[in-house]
Design a protein around this motif. Structure first.
Motif, PDB file in Angstrom:
ATOM      1  N   GLN A   3       0.830  -1.203   0.000  1.00  0.00           N
ATOM      2  CA  GLN A   3       0.000   0.000   0.000  1.00  0.00           C
ATOM      3  C   GLN A   3       0.868   1.259   0.000  1.00  0.00           C
ATOM      4  OE1 GLN A   3      -2.616   0.298   3.368  1.00  0.00           O
ATOM      5  NE2 GLN A   3      -3.852   1.929   2.449  1.00  0.00           N
ATOM      6  N   MET A   4       1.895   1.298   0.856  1.00  0.00           N
ATOM      7  CA  MET A   4       2.773   2.470   0.918  1.00  0.00           C
ATOM      8  C   MET A   4       3.440   2.751  -0.427  1.00  0.00           C
ATOM      9  SD  MET A   4       4.809   2.177   4.525  1.00  0.00           S
ATOM     10  CE  MET A   4       4.002   1.769   6.064  1.00  0.00           C
ATOM     11  N   LEU A   5       3.822   1.666  -1.116  1.00  0.00           N
ATOM     12  CA  LEU A   5       4.547   1.818  -2.373  1.00  0.00           C
ATOM     13  C   LEU A   5       3.611   2.061  -3.548  1.00  0.00           C
ATOM     14  CD1 LEU A   5       7.170  -1.001  -1.757  1.00  0.00           C
ATOM     15  CD2 LEU A   5       7.621   1.449  -1.815  1.00  0.00           C
ATOM     16  N   GLY A   6       2.296   2.066  -3.285  1.00  0.00           N
ATOM     17  CA  GLY A   6       1.334   2.386  -4.334  1.00  0.00           C
ATOM     18  C   GLY A   6       1.186   1.315  -5.392  1.00  0.00           C
ATOM     19  N   CYS A   7       1.417   0.040  -5.003  1.00  0.00           N
ATOM     20  CA  CYS A   7       1.295  -1.057  -5.965  1.00  0.00           C
ATOM     21  C   CYS A   7      -0.077  -1.725  -5.839  1.00  0.00           C
ATOM     22  CB  CYS A   7       2.389  -2.099  -5.741  1.00  0.00           C
ATOM     23  SG  CYS A   7       4.036  -1.472  -6.113  1.00  0.00           S
ATOM     24  N   ASP A   8      -0.461  -2.421  -6.892  1.00  0.00           N
ATOM     25  CA  ASP A   8      -1.736  -3.146  -6.872  1.00  0.00           C
ATOM     26  C   ASP A   8      -1.630  -4.428  -6.071  1.00  0.00           C
ATOM     27  OD1 ASP A   8      -2.909  -1.209  -8.462  1.00  0.00           O
ATOM     28  OD2 ASP A   8      -2.298  -2.198 -10.318  1.00  0.00           O
ATOM     29  N   ARG A   9      -0.504  -5.120  -6.196  1.00  0.00           N
ATOM     30  CA  ARG A   9      -0.339  -6.393  -5.502  1.00  0.00           C
ATOM     31  C   ARG A   9       1.141  -6.692  -5.292  1.00  0.00           C
ATOM     32  NH1 ARG A   9      -2.010  -7.482 -10.760  1.00  0.00           N
ATOM     33  NH2 ARG A   9      -0.617  -8.836 -11.979  1.00  0.00           N
ATOM     34  N   GLU A  10       1.406  -7.634  -4.399  1.00  0.00           N
ATOM     35  CA  GLU A  10       2.775  -7.996  -4.023  1.00  0.00           C
ATOM     36  C   GLU A  10       3.600  -8.464  -5.217  1.00  0.00           C
ATOM     37  OE1 GLU A  10       5.002 -11.286  -1.103  1.00  0.00           O
ATOM     38  OE2 GLU A  10       2.813 -11.241  -1.285  1.00  0.00           O
ATOM     39  N   GLU A  11       2.955  -9.220  -6.112  1.00  0.00           N
ATOM     40  CA  GLU A  11       3.689  -9.814  -7.238  1.00  0.00           C
ATOM     41  C   GLU A  11       4.416  -8.773  -8.095  1.00  0.00           C
ATOM     42  OE1 GLU A  11       1.027 -12.706  -5.630  1.00  0.00           O
ATOM     43  OE2 GLU A  11       0.681 -10.640  -6.303  1.00  0.00           O
ATOM     44  N   ASN A  12       3.896  -7.532  -8.120  1.00  0.00           N
ATOM     45  CA  ASN A  12       4.544  -6.491  -8.922  1.00  0.00           C
ATOM     46  C   ASN A  12       5.913  -6.093  -8.376  1.00  0.00           C
ATOM     47  OD1 ASN A  12       2.278  -6.423 -10.542  1.00  0.00           O
ATOM     48  ND2 ASN A  12       1.361  -4.657  -9.505  1.00  0.00           N
ATOM     49  N   LEU A  13       6.166  -6.450  -7.111  1.00  0.00           N
ATOM     50  CA  LEU A  13       7.432  -6.065  -6.477  1.00  0.00           C
ATOM     51  C   LEU A  13       8.430  -7.219  -6.393  1.00  0.00           C
ATOM     52  CD1 LEU A  13       5.873  -3.985  -3.575  1.00  0.00           C
ATOM     53  CD2 LEU A  13       7.213  -3.052  -5.460  1.00  0.00           C
TER      54      LEU A  13
ATOM     55  N   ALA B  27      14.463   8.275   1.528  1.00  0.00           N
ATOM     56  CA  ALA B  27      13.345   8.667   0.680  1.00  0.00           C
ATOM     57  C   ALA B  27      13.087   7.520  -0.294  1.00  0.00           C
ATOM     58  CB  ALA B  27      13.674   9.948  -0.086  1.00  0.00           C
ATOM     59  N   ILE B  28      11.820   7.083  -0.362  1.00  0.00           N
ATOM     60  CA  ILE B  28      11.454   5.929  -1.180  1.00  0.00           C
ATOM     61  C   ILE B  28      10.514   6.357  -2.305  1.00  0.00           C
ATOM     62  CG2 ILE B  28      10.225   3.714  -1.160  1.00  0.00           C
ATOM     63  CD1 ILE B  28      11.329   3.111   1.495  1.00  0.00           C
ATOM     64  N   LEU B  29      10.659   5.690  -3.449  1.00  0.00           N
ATOM     65  CA  LEU B  29       9.832   5.981  -4.618  1.00  0.00           C
ATOM     66  C   LEU B  29       8.574   5.133  -4.608  1.00  0.00           C
ATOM     67  CD1 LEU B  29      12.663   5.937  -7.315  1.00  0.00           C
ATOM     68  CD2 LEU B  29      11.509   7.975  -6.416  1.00  0.00           C
ATOM     69  N   ARG B  30       7.426   5.763  -4.836  1.00  0.00           N
ATOM     70  CA  ARG B  30       6.200   5.014  -5.079  1.00  0.00           C
ATOM     71  C   ARG B  30       6.149   4.595  -6.545  1.00  0.00           C
ATOM     72  NH1 ARG B  30       4.008   9.330  -1.857  1.00  0.00           N
ATOM     73  NH2 ARG B  30       3.356   8.589   0.216  1.00  0.00           N
ATOM     74  N   SER B  31       5.203   3.736  -6.852  1.00  0.00           N
ATOM     75  CA  SER B  31       5.088   3.239  -8.227  1.00  0.00           C
ATOM     76  C   SER B  31       4.747   4.351  -9.216  1.00  0.00           C
ATOM     77  CB  SER B  31       4.030   2.138  -8.299  1.00  0.00           C
ATOM     78  OG  SER B  31       2.762   2.626  -7.897  1.00  0.00           O
ATOM     79  N   ASP B  32       4.102   5.437  -8.727  1.00  0.00           N
ATOM     80  CA  ASP B  32       3.750   6.554  -9.623  1.00  0.00           C
ATOM     81  C   ASP B  32       4.857   7.592  -9.718  1.00  0.00           C
ATOM     82  OD1 ASP B  32       3.656   7.790  -7.170  1.00  0.00           O
ATOM     83  OD2 ASP B  32       1.525   8.311  -7.242  1.00  0.00           O
ATOM     84  N   GLY B  33       6.006   7.318  -9.066  1.00  0.00           N
ATOM     85  CA  GLY B  33       7.130   8.239  -9.138  1.00  0.00           C
ATOM     86  C   GLY B  33       7.198   9.245  -8.011  1.00  0.00           C
ATOM     87  N   SER B  34       6.146   9.339  -7.205  1.00  0.00           N
ATOM     88  CA  SER B  34       6.172  10.257  -6.067  1.00  0.00           C
ATOM     89  C   SER B  34       7.080   9.703  -4.972  1.00  0.00           C
ATOM     90  CB  SER B  34       4.754  10.488  -5.521  1.00  0.00           C
ATOM     91  OG  SER B  34       4.190   9.266  -5.071  1.00  0.00           O
TER      92      SER B  34
END
Length: 209
Positions: free
Chosen positions: A126-136, A172-179
């Protein structure tokens, strides 16, 4: 003489059947010539039954055949018992990992020894803005760190690998949308049964506000 010949033929047919794996037929009745082979026949029958149970996962069979065979069989049985115990322990350990991951409000990420992600908590997804774990999964964790902070993160992780005491650091960590969002993070080494590095577990929380 004719009767004697018939009994010899019976024994011959019986022994030939045993040699071909035919253990279903019973020894000839009232034939003293077959006596030395009755014990072998009974032992082979019992052995086939035990091997059948063994192949179905019942590793508690007590084989008493010939010495060398019996020892080898019992060693194999013990090895499979140990393997079954280890597999059960691993499943329980993974289940515990999952329970911990799902319950934690912090983001938790596990990596392998090379730094690639192998497990992610729902909070981290959720923090990283992903849809599901598999994407990471399979992603190098340092690629999620903001480029300007990446060298510091790699250096801190190197210290952790070298046995330095874990410290809480800010990245500082990147979300999936670049934020970008700021986190406090700490890590701990995971070692295998040979005390070799198996991976690293990272725990982080959003401190942006």
């Amino acid at each position: 003489l004719s009767t004697l010949g018939e009994k010899h033929l019976e024994v011959n047919d019986f022994i030939t059947g045993i040699s071909r794996g035919n253990l279903e037929s019973d020894p000839p009745l009232n034939n003293q010539f077959v006596s030395p082979f009755k014990e072998l026949h009974a032992s082979l029958r019992n052995l086939v039954l035990q091997v059948s149970r063994f192949s179905s996962g019942d590793y508690d069979q007590k084989v008493e055949f010939s010495g060398a065979f019996t020892n080898s069989f019992q060693q194999l049985s013990q090895s499979l018992k140990d393997k079954e115990f280890i597999q059960k322990a691993l499943k329980e350990s993974e289940a515990l990992y999952r329970i911990t991951l799902n319950a934690s409000p912090d983001g938790i990420i596990l990596t392998d020894a090379s730094g690639k992600i192998t497990m992610v908590s729902p909070s981290a997804v959720q923090m990283l803005g992903c849809d599901r774990e598999e994407n990471l999964l399979g992603t190098a964790f340092d690629r999620l760190i903001k480029p300007e902070s990446r060298d510091i993160f790699i250096s801190d992780t190197g210290e952790l690998r070298n046995g330095e005491k874990p410290q809480i650091r800010e990245y500082a960590i990147l979300r999936s949308d670049g934020s970008i969002f700021d986190v406090e993070m700490t890590g701990a080494l995971i070692r295998n049964e040979n005390e070799e590095l198996g991976g690293i577990i990272f725990d982080f929380r959003d401190i942006s506000e």
